[in-house]
Design a protein around this motif. Structure first.
Motif, mmCIF file in Angstrom:
data_model
loop_
_atom_site.group_PDB
_atom_site.id
_atom_site.type_symbol
_atom_site.label_atom_id
_atom_site.label_comp_id
_atom_site.label_asym_id
_atom_site.label_seq_id
_atom_site.Cartn_x
_atom_site.Cartn_y
_atom_site.Cartn_z
ATOM 1 N N GLN A 1 0.844 -1.189 0.000
ATOM 2 C CA GLN A 1 0.000 0.000 0.000
ATOM 3 C C GLN A 1 0.878 1.237 0.000
ATOM 4 O OE1 GLN A 1 -2.862 0.173 3.220
ATOM 5 N NE2 GLN A 1 -4.179 1.529 2.049
ATOM 6 N N ALA A 2 0.778 2.001 -1.077
ATOM 7 C CA ALA A 2 1.490 3.268 -1.179
ATOM 8 C C ALA A 2 0.629 4.366 -0.551
ATOM 9 C CB ALA A 2 1.785 3.584 -2.636
ATOM 10 N N PRO A 3 1.240 5.483 -0.175
ATOM 11 C CA PRO A 3 0.464 6.580 0.435
ATOM 12 C C PRO A 3 -0.671 7.039 -0.476
ATOM 13 C CG PRO A 3 2.811 6.964 0.714
ATOM 14 C CD PRO A 3 2.684 5.776 -0.199
ATOM 15 N N GLY A 4 -1.863 7.119 0.087
ATOM 16 C CA GLY A 4 -3.016 7.588 -0.673
ATOM 17 C C GLY A 4 -3.590 6.589 -1.644
ATOM 18 N N ALA A 5 -3.070 5.371 -1.637
ATOM 19 C CA ALA A 5 -3.526 4.360 -2.594
ATOM 20 C C ALA A 5 -4.177 3.188 -1.869
ATOM 21 C CB ALA A 5 -2.346 3.868 -3.433
ATOM 22 N N GLU A 6 -4.842 2.339 -2.618
ATOM 23 C CA GLU A 6 -5.426 1.139 -2.043
ATOM 24 C C GLU A 6 -4.345 0.085 -1.817
ATOM 25 O OE1 GLU A 6 -9.873 1.437 -4.094
ATOM 26 O OE2 GLU A 6 -8.523 -0.192 -4.618
ATOM 27 N N ARG A 7 -4.679 -0.872 -1.000
ATOM 28 C CA ARG A 7 -3.776 -1.995 -0.765
ATOM 29 C C ARG A 7 -3.900 -2.956 -1.946
ATOM 30 N NH1 ARG A 7 -3.518 -4.569 5.176
ATOM 31 N NH2 ARG A 7 -3.322 -2.336 5.553
ATOM 32 N N ASP A 8 -2.784 -3.241 -2.595
ATOM 33 C CA ASP A 8 -2.784 -4.048 -3.812
ATOM 34 C C ASP A 8 -2.098 -5.394 -3.607
ATOM 35 O OD1 ASP A 8 -2.123 -1.132 -5.868
ATOM 36 O OD2 ASP A 8 -4.042 -2.062 -5.355
ATOM 37 N N PHE A 9 -2.604 -6.377 -4.297
ATOM 38 C CA PHE A 9 -1.998 -7.701 -4.302
ATOM 39 C C PHE A 9 -0.644 -7.661 -4.997
ATOM 40 C CE2 PHE A 9 -1.727 -12.229 -4.615
ATOM 41 C CZ PHE A 9 -1.216 -12.505 -5.862
ATOM 42 N N VAL A 10 0.328 -8.381 -4.437
ATOM 43 C CA VAL A 10 1.664 -8.455 -5.026
ATOM 44 C C VAL A 10 1.980 -9.880 -5.482
ATOM 45 C CG1 VAL A 10 4.141 -8.182 -4.617
ATOM 46 C CG2 VAL A 10 2.527 -6.524 -3.656
#
Length: 122
Positions: A39-48
């Motif tokens: 999860q980057a600042p201001g972004a959604e939590r993304d699958f890696v």
């Protein structure tokens, strides 16, 4: 109760490498899928990436294919994420998670770690 503890984050220059670890305790993960989100600042939590613990099958987000490798150590109940050729856009808090067996997209995670910060400078 499941406990997941991430480590290995840090600051690295673009093109560099880091190895994240997720130490597990509390129960067996033989019949689980485990993976990483970010999860980057201001972004959604993304699958890696994800790995099915019992058979080792893996899945990756397109953005990290060819650069990241997920693995697990059955003996130590530890999961790893080897990250190579890091880019500034990889900067995020990285979380490990568990989910139902066979769901290599981890669409319904049931446990989370607290995260480890990865910062890639340009």
């Amino acid at each position: 109760q499941v406990q997941l503890v991430e480590s290995g984050g840090g600051l690295v220059q673009a093109g560099g490498s880091l190895r994240l670890s997720c130490a597990t305790s509390g129960r067996t993960f033989t019949f689980k899928t485990m993976g990483w989100f970010r999860q980057a600042p201001g972004a959604e939590r993304d699958f890696v990436a994800a790995v099915r613990w019992s058979v080792g099958s893996t899945n990756y987000a397109d953005s990290v294919k060819g650069r990241f490798t997920i693995s697990r150590d059955n003996a130590g109940n530890t999961m790893y994420l080897e990250m190579n050729n890091l880019k500034p856009e990889d900067t995020a808090v990285y979380y490990c998670a568990t989910g139902p067996p066979g769901d290599l997209l981890l669409r319904r995670p049931d446990s989370w770690g607290r995260g480890t910060q990865v910062t890639v400078s340009s």
